[in-house]
Design an enzyme around this catalytic site. Structure first.
Site, PDB file in Angstrom:
ATOM      1  CE  LYS A   1      -2.222   1.327   3.598  1.00 26.20           C
ATOM      2  NZ  LYS A   1      -3.510   1.472   4.697  1.00 26.20           N
TER       3      LYS A   1
ATOM      4  NE  ARG B   1      -5.164  -1.276   7.280  1.00 29.51           N
ATOM      5  CZ  ARG B   1      -4.387  -0.362   8.049  1.00 29.51           C
ATOM      6  NH1 ARG B   1      -4.750   0.194   9.146  1.00 29.51           N
ATOM      7  NH2 ARG B   1      -3.285   0.155   7.634  1.00 29.51           N
TER       8      ARG B   1
ATOM      9  CG  ASP C   1     -16.211  15.631  15.213  1.00 26.57           C
ATOM     10  OD1 ASP C   1     -15.641  14.661  14.809  1.00 26.57           O
ATOM     11  OD2 ASP C   1     -16.166  16.838  14.858  1.00 26.57           O
TER      12      ASP C   1
ATOM     13  N   GLY D   1      -6.637   6.698  16.591  1.00 34.18           N
ATOM     14  CA  GLY D   1      -6.284   8.071  15.835  1.00 34.18           C
ATOM     15  C   GLY D   1      -4.720   8.283  15.878  1.00 34.18           C
TER      16      GLY D   1
ATOM     17  CG  ASP E   1      -1.760   8.628  11.932  1.00 32.79           C
ATOM     18  OD1 ASP E   1      -1.568   9.728  12.579  1.00 32.79           O
ATOM     19  OD2 ASP E   1      -2.418   8.997  10.935  1.00 32.79           O
TER      20      ASP E   1
ATOM     21  CB  SER F   1      -5.463  -0.039  16.259  1.00 35.05           C
ATOM     22  OG  SER F   1      -5.683  -0.431  15.173  1.00 35.05           O
TER      23      SER F   1
END
Length: 335
Positions: free
Chosen positions: A76, A120, A169, A228, A230, A301
């Site tokens: 990717k 995913r 939000d 969130g 990353d 994650s």
């Protein structure tokens, strides 16, 4: 020899939630068993454009109880350009997935990587939720109503009987659009971060660099999918949440560098001793998942290339089964 071109609509149409979750869980298992090849994510920084490119290659072999199964490979190519929306009316994140035959190297499909990433990522959260949330979890809080939030709800609702949803939000219009999208399926409303954090399951999907979820707001048995963060410097959760929780990661190198734990880990607030296990260890049964009803659990994650390849396998297989997508002669080898 034809290559399939699959746009974002094709990717979504060929990604049944149950098959996607199963494939991502199988990827975690394969990784734990040593049946993957996954070089570190590489970065090409472009400060002149306030952006970067990231390359994520992987190979995995999935085996069933009889020793059969499937293998897959791909890469990717994804970017993050924060100014895209304001300057070019384009998404911040774009991506392209090349899905290849491991035996021959033939590119079987080129597909939209942005949609694939969202799907995913939701599937990975569902795998973690299935192993770490209380069995009867019926409420889901979501902090951040951007594109990732939609697949979080879709996937998590496939593994737990979610009835009530609270979305928080800072952009009221974005929260309202999320509520409207799911109003016919769930008891859903916009609320505060504290209200979302009190739910049985919480997914945080924001780009913030300073914690926005307080320890006091989190329920005694809440499972948190921290999605969130990353990049280095990003964090969404009060570090005291991590210290109080059963902490599960997807990959040690990535989470300590750019996941939810990267800041407290670099400061020594969180150490390896605070990490309970990887999600792969839990999937294969080498570590326990939820061990107590009144325990906070956190899944950090960061997103792994094996998840992209597993998801691309589902999309490609389904598209060939259904006979959709757009075939073209990329290699010039057509009869």
């Amino acid at each position: 020899m034809q290559t399939l071109l699959l746009d974002s609509d094709d990717v979504r149409a060929n990604a049944p939630t149950d098959r996607l979750i199963a494939a991502v869980e199988a990827a975690f298992e394969a990784d734990q068993r040593g049946d993957t090849r996954m070089p570190a994510k590489s970065y090409v920084d472009l400060p002149q454009y306030n952006g970067d490119f990231r390359s994520m290659p992987a190979y995995l072999r999935v085996r069933d109880d009889d020793g059969e199964g499937w293998d897959a490979a791909g890469v990717k190519w994804v970017n993050v350009h924060p100014d895209n929306r304001a300057d070019h009316d384009l998404p911040t994140v774009l991506g392209t997935m090349i899905y290849s035959d491991p035996e021959t190297g033939v590119p079987l499909a080129i597909m939209d990587g942005r949609e694939l990433t969202m799907l995913r990522t939701g599937a990975a959260a569902a795998v973690a939720t299935d192993h770490l949330a209380i069995e009867g979890a019926s409420s889901l809080g979501i902090v951040g109503a951007g594109v990732q939030s939609y697949t979080q709800l879709e996937a998590i609702a496939a593994v737990r009987p979610i009835e009530e949803v609270v979305v928080a939000d800072a952009d009221a219009e974005r929260a309202a659009a999320f509520v409207e999208a799911f109003a016919d399926r769930f008891e859903i409303r916009a609320g505060s971060i504290a209200e979302a954090a009190a739910c049985d399951v919480l997914s945080t999907v924001t780009p913030v660099e300073s914690p926005i979820v307080d320890r006091e707001a989190v329920g005694d048995h809440t499972h948190i999918n921290a999605i969130g963060a990353d990049a280095a410097g990003k964090q969404e959760l009060d570090p005291e949440i991590l210290r109080a929780a059963t902490l599960v990661i997807d990959d040690h190198e990535q989470t300590t560098h750019s996941g939810e734990i990267n800041v407290p880990y670099s400061e020594g607030t969180i150490t390896d001793a605070d990490i309970h296990a990887s999600i792969g260890e839990i999937v294969v049964g080498n570590a326990e998942g939820r061990t107590a009803a009144d325990r906070i659990t956190v899944f950090d994650s960061t997103g792994l290339a094996i998840q992209d390849v597993a998801a691309a396998h589902v999309v490609y297989t389904r598209s060939t089964e259904q006979g959709n997508g757009t075939p073209f002669d990329l290699l010039g080898l057509a009869d």
